[in-house]
Design a protein around this motif. Structure first.
Motif, mmCIF file in Angstrom:
data_model
loop_
_atom_site.group_PDB
_atom_site.id
_atom_site.type_symbol
_atom_site.label_atom_id
_atom_site.label_comp_id
_atom_site.label_asym_id
_atom_site.label_seq_id
_atom_site.Cartn_x
_atom_site.Cartn_y
_atom_site.Cartn_z
ATOM 1 N N MET A 1 0.940 -1.643 0.265
ATOM 2 C CA MET A 1 0.086 -0.084 -0.056
ATOM 3 C C MET A 1 0.757 1.209 -0.609
ATOM 4 S SD MET A 1 -2.290 1.385 3.112
ATOM 5 C CE MET A 1 -3.601 -0.097 2.218
ATOM 6 N N LYS A 2 0.723 2.190 -0.794
ATOM 7 C CA LYS A 2 0.942 3.288 -1.060
ATOM 8 C C LYS A 2 1.594 4.215 0.642
ATOM 9 C CE LYS A 2 0.457 4.316 -5.741
ATOM 10 N NZ LYS A 2 -0.371 5.231 -6.474
ATOM 11 N N GLU A 3 2.200 4.960 0.976
ATOM 12 C CA GLU A 3 2.356 5.328 1.994
ATOM 13 C C GLU A 3 1.112 6.152 1.673
ATOM 14 O OE1 GLU A 3 4.320 5.144 5.084
ATOM 15 O OE2 GLU A 3 4.693 3.522 3.883
ATOM 16 N N SER A 4 0.744 7.217 1.264
ATOM 17 C CA SER A 4 0.133 8.068 1.579
ATOM 18 C C SER A 4 -1.635 7.410 1.844
ATOM 19 C CB SER A 4 -0.037 8.593 -0.196
ATOM 20 O OG SER A 4 -0.868 7.762 -1.052
ATOM 21 N N LYS A 5 -1.830 6.576 0.887
ATOM 22 C CA LYS A 5 -3.010 6.029 1.937
ATOM 23 C C LYS A 5 -3.111 5.150 3.264
ATOM 24 C CE LYS A 5 -6.043 2.770 -1.589
ATOM 25 N NZ LYS A 5 -5.483 1.331 -1.590
ATOM 26 N N LYS A 6 -1.982 5.055 3.133
ATOM 27 C CA LYS A 6 -1.908 4.793 4.796
ATOM 28 C C LYS A 6 -1.888 5.951 6.104
ATOM 29 C CE LYS A 6 2.222 0.964 4.074
ATOM 30 N NZ LYS A 6 2.616 0.711 4.408
ATOM 31 N N LYS A 7 -1.382 6.805 5.442
ATOM 32 C CA LYS A 7 -1.658 8.198 6.326
ATOM 33 C C LYS A 7 -3.091 8.575 6.028
ATOM 34 C CE LYS A 7 0.305 12.980 6.626
ATOM 35 N NZ LYS A 7 1.198 13.922 5.914
ATOM 36 N N ILE A 8 -3.541 8.674 5.100
ATOM 37 C CA ILE A 8 -5.089 9.283 4.645
ATOM 38 C C ILE A 8 -5.913 7.622 6.056
ATOM 39 C CG2 ILE A 8 -7.028 9.187 3.960
ATOM 40 C CD1 ILE A 8 -5.225 10.123 1.522
ATOM 41 N N ILE A 9 -5.590 6.758 5.947
ATOM 42 C CA ILE A 9 -5.971 5.683 6.906
ATOM 43 C C ILE A 9 -6.481 6.131 7.899
ATOM 44 C CG2 ILE A 9 -6.611 3.271 7.487
ATOM 45 C CD1 ILE A 9 -5.912 2.831 4.769
#
Length: 219
Positions: A1-9
């Motif tokens: 998973m992209k870091e940006s998606k992890k950060k959003i979640i």
């Protein structure tokens, strides 16, 4: 998973925990994550899509909390899993505070959570059966008795977070509540285990959780 998606979640979880699901907008999550609203909607086109991703992550964190091997020392392992489940509720406390609202707003999650509840009740019944097999609990006195106990065990643990926030109940008291629920059905071996566990509860609570608390392995 992209870091940006992890950060959003993770940002969504933090804000949901602070303010409740219904009080957090997509723009609020984008601002807290220091990204543009367009960047957020690129990954999650709607709040529904984001919420479903959050719920998928919750399920990922619960993986491994099983007790299917009859050779395990069921009694102690079951209490360790109880400890981890209570900590899981704290980690995702928005879900347990806002359950009815989430079920109303997100029908797909409602169906998934209904299945999850059924799985937890089945898990509880499996633990009871193993406890009977290993001599900690008596055979049920009438058909269906332990099915009710399995449902009640879920209900007691699932309401613990509300009790914690109102009555300041801690994890140790939550584990003991589960023990007390089962105590009337204990054999002498189970009663001996009960008193042993009461002495060991502080150490059990202090031990490291078995729940994944990061995105490692999450797709």
């Amino acid at each position: 998973m992209k870091e940006s998606k992890k950060k959003i979640i993770q940002t969504a979880i933090d804000l949901f925990n602070q303010h409740g699901v219904g009080n957090v907008r997509v723009h609020d999550i984008a601002a807290a994550a220091h990204i543009s609203p367009g960047n957020l909607t690129y990954h999650f086109s709607t709040k529904k899509a984001l919420m479903e991703a959050v719920y998928d992550y919750m399920k990922q964190c619960l993986e491994g909390m099983t007790l299917e091997n009859s050779h395990l020392e069921v009694a102690f392992d079951a209490l360790s899993i109880t400890r981890d489940y209570l900590r899981f509720q704290i980690q995702f406390r928005f879900f347990y505070r806002d359950t009815l609202e989430i079920m109303k707003l997100f029908p797909d999650i409602r169906q998934a959570y209904k299945k999850r509840i059924q799985n937890v009740i089945s898990f509880n019944r499996n633990v009871i059966d193993l406890a009977v097999e290993q001599g900690y609990m008596r055979t049920e006195s009438h058909q269906g008795q332990y099915d009710v106990l399995a449902r009640n065990a879920w209900a007691v643990l699932n309401s613990w977070l509300i009790e914690r926030e109102i009555m300041n109940t801690d994890v140790q008291e939550g584990i003991r509540a589960s023990l007390e629920l089962h105590y009337p059905h204990f054999t002498p071996k189970g009663q001996a285990f009960y008193y042993k566990m009461i002495d060991l509860l502080p150490g059990l609570v202090a031990a490291e959780s078995g729940i994944k608390s990061s995105f490692e392995g999450y797709e």
